[in-house]
Design a protein around this motif. Structure first.
Motif, short mmCIF file in Angstrom:
data_model
loop_
_atom_site.label_atom_id
_atom_site.label_comp_id
_atom_site.label_asym_id
_atom_site.label_seq_id
_atom_site.Cartn_x
_atom_site.Cartn_y
_atom_site.Cartn_z
N GLU A 46 0.80 -1.22 0.00
CA GLU A 46 0.00 0.00 0.00
C GLU A 46 0.83 1.27 0.00
O GLU A 46 0.29 2.38 -0.16
N VAL A 48 2.43 3.23 -2.03
CA VAL A 48 2.57 3.36 -3.48
C VAL A 48 3.28 4.64 -3.92
O VAL A 48 3.64 4.76 -5.09
N TRP A 58 5.91 0.42 -8.88
CA TRP A 58 5.45 -0.40 -7.77
C TRP A 58 4.01 -0.87 -7.97
O TRP A 58 3.60 -1.88 -7.43
N SER A 59 3.23 -0.11 -8.77
CA SER A 59 1.80 -0.42 -8.86
C SER A 59 1.25 -0.48 -10.27
O SER A 59 0.07 -0.73 -10.47
N THR A 131 1.54 -6.42 -12.77
CA THR A 131 1.70 -5.83 -11.44
C THR A 131 2.21 -6.83 -10.43
O THR A 131 2.99 -6.50 -9.53
N ALA A 271 -6.65 1.92 -6.92
CA ALA A 271 -5.70 2.17 -5.83
C ALA A 271 -5.84 3.60 -5.34
O ALA A 271 -6.11 4.52 -6.13
N HIS A 284 -4.50 -0.32 -11.23
CA HIS A 284 -3.48 -1.27 -11.68
C HIS A 284 -4.15 -2.60 -11.97
O HIS A 284 -5.32 -2.83 -11.61
#
Length: 446
Positions: A46, A48, A58-59, A131, A271, A284
């Protein structure tokens, strides 16, 4: 003698710059990377916005492969060189991928007739990394750079940069001065060359530097809208043509254009991004079949020209669109509810009625929100099964500080030839462009 290189930001730009340097024999011990976030072994899913590979790495597992998408690149180095730099970014993601054979490229070629009466459709190649693999890619990539001697300072916020004395001041998170109340200790790091590669979380700092040193710049437009979500079945006929489709339209007389952005399908999740204490939304897609939810989400972003101080305007709008510490969610007649994240939690948002949409959202966006709703109404004509089976998360925003003017040959500031701006700091809006800009700078340093 090798120069000391400091890279501010360990996102896609900073990491690609460091990789290009050490790949070509530059001693890693002379490179220091500073980031507010954590290394990929400590970084949580989480988190991000900061940390190794930044927000995009990362996402988001999609790498666009076209110079018309994601910000400026070819204007600096030409079309042919820009594509070659993008190839290097894609190669790096494959190189550290645990299953590189699963990286696929979609390349749609024909715009379908059913789109043409209502929207333009931009078609371009997209590499799909997945992802699910980004965490492993990040760990492999990080291990490589560490093995080459690159120094990293994590959970470290840069306090100031002195362009004249060539040093970076940062707060050392491990040390606190013995005072009452306790004060953080400020350290300084000397550099010969600086690559300023901050992501979204560092845009405020980039603006402060631009103001402090009176850097000449080019104002950017506002980029704001919503994250749209609906069952995938409604869009399948277009997804079969173009997985990461880009619908767009322009209103030249009004200074407004709209585009769908960052399309996610199959296992698509929304997200939450927290920037400056406010929530906004992104999306994502997972590659693992166990995450499949048969949903589609994408941004509907407006590019608005003619706004004085677009950065401050966007910040104010986003702040107005918060309720009890989070963003908003709207579905006509409450047809849908906010979905869950890939971890199974409900996406943080406050569901609102049509009345609140008209009383709060429309005024906050200064009358521009009508373009978003018209966009959605026309999607219902193109995709007739859609009707009211959709929801929007409000807002989605891309903060773009004014683009500082740089030397096209190496992206260095005109008055400070040893300082190079890349990525979000140079108004890049995509993973591939950010990484390519950084590699371009690294090549000039080599």
């Amino acid at each position: 003698m090798d120069k000391k290189i400091v890279i501010v930001g360990a996102g896609v730009a900073g990491v690609n710059a460091a990789t290009k340097l050490v790949d070509n024999g530059y001693p890693g011990e002379m490179i220091t990377v500073i980031d507010m976030g954590k290394d990929p072994y400590q970084r949580k899913p989480e988190e991000v916005m900061t940390g190794f590979l930044g927000a995009g790495g990362w996402s988001d597992g999609k790498l666009t492969y076209h110079t018309a998408i994601g910000g400026q690149l070819s204007k600096y180095c030409g079309e042919e060189k820009a594509m070659e730099l993008m190839d290097q970014v894609i190669t790096n993601f494959k190189r550290f991928h645990p299953k590189p054979e699963e990286v696929q490229c979609s390349n749609p070629e024909a715009e379908p007739d059913f789109i043409k009466p209502y929207f333009g459709l931009r078609l371009f190649p997209v590499w799909h990394v997945g992802t699910d693999y980004l965490s492993e890619i990040a760990k492999n990539w990080y291990d490589y750079l560490v093995s080459k001697g690159v120094q990293f300072k994590w959970e470290t916020k840069v306090h100031a940069i002195d362009f004249e004395d060539q040093n970076v001041s940062f707060i050392d998170p491990t040390q606190v001065l013995l005072s009452n109340p306790p004060q953080p200790k400020i350290e300084k790091l000397i550099y010969d060359k600086l690559i300023f590669a901050v992501g979204k979380s560092g845009i405020d700092f980039a603006q402060e530097l631009a103001n402090q040193y009176e850097l000449p710049d080019e104002p950017k437009s506002v980029q704001i809208g919503v994250r749209f979500e609906a069952p995938q079945k409604h869009f399948q006929k277009l997804i079969d043509v173009s997985y990461d489709f880009k619908l767009y339209r322009k209103f030249d007389n009004e200074g407004v254009s709209l585009r769908s952005f960052c399309t996610n399908n199959n296992a698509a999740y929304v997200a939450v991004e927290e920037t400056y204490g406010d929530h906004s939304y992104n999306g994502h897609a997972k590659k693992d079949e166990r995450y499949r939810n048969d949903m589609t989400n994408f941004g509907i972003l407006m590019e608005i020209n003619g706004i004085e101080d677009p950065f401050a305007w966007s910040r104010d709008v986003v702040n107005q669109l918060q309720h009890a510490g989070t963003g908003l969610y709207y579905s006509p007649n409450f047809t849908r509810k906010p979905s869950t994240t890939s971890e199974g939690a409900i996406v943080s948002s406050k569901q609102i009625s049509t009345d609140v949409l008209s009383r709060i959202v429309e005024p906050a966006m200064g009358g521009y929100f009508k373009y978003v709703m018209d966009f959605i109404q026309d999607m219902k004509k193109v995709f007739p099964t859609l009707q009211d089976d959709w929801g929007i998360y409000i807002p989605e925003v891309k903060y773009l500080s004014p683009e500082v003017k740089v030397d096209y040959s190496n992206l260095a500031l005109s008055d400070y030839s040893n300082i190079h701006f890349v990525g979000d700091a140079l108004s890049a809006r995509g993973i591939t462009v950010s990484g390519a800009q950084a590699i371009y700078v690294a090549e000039s340093l080599l």
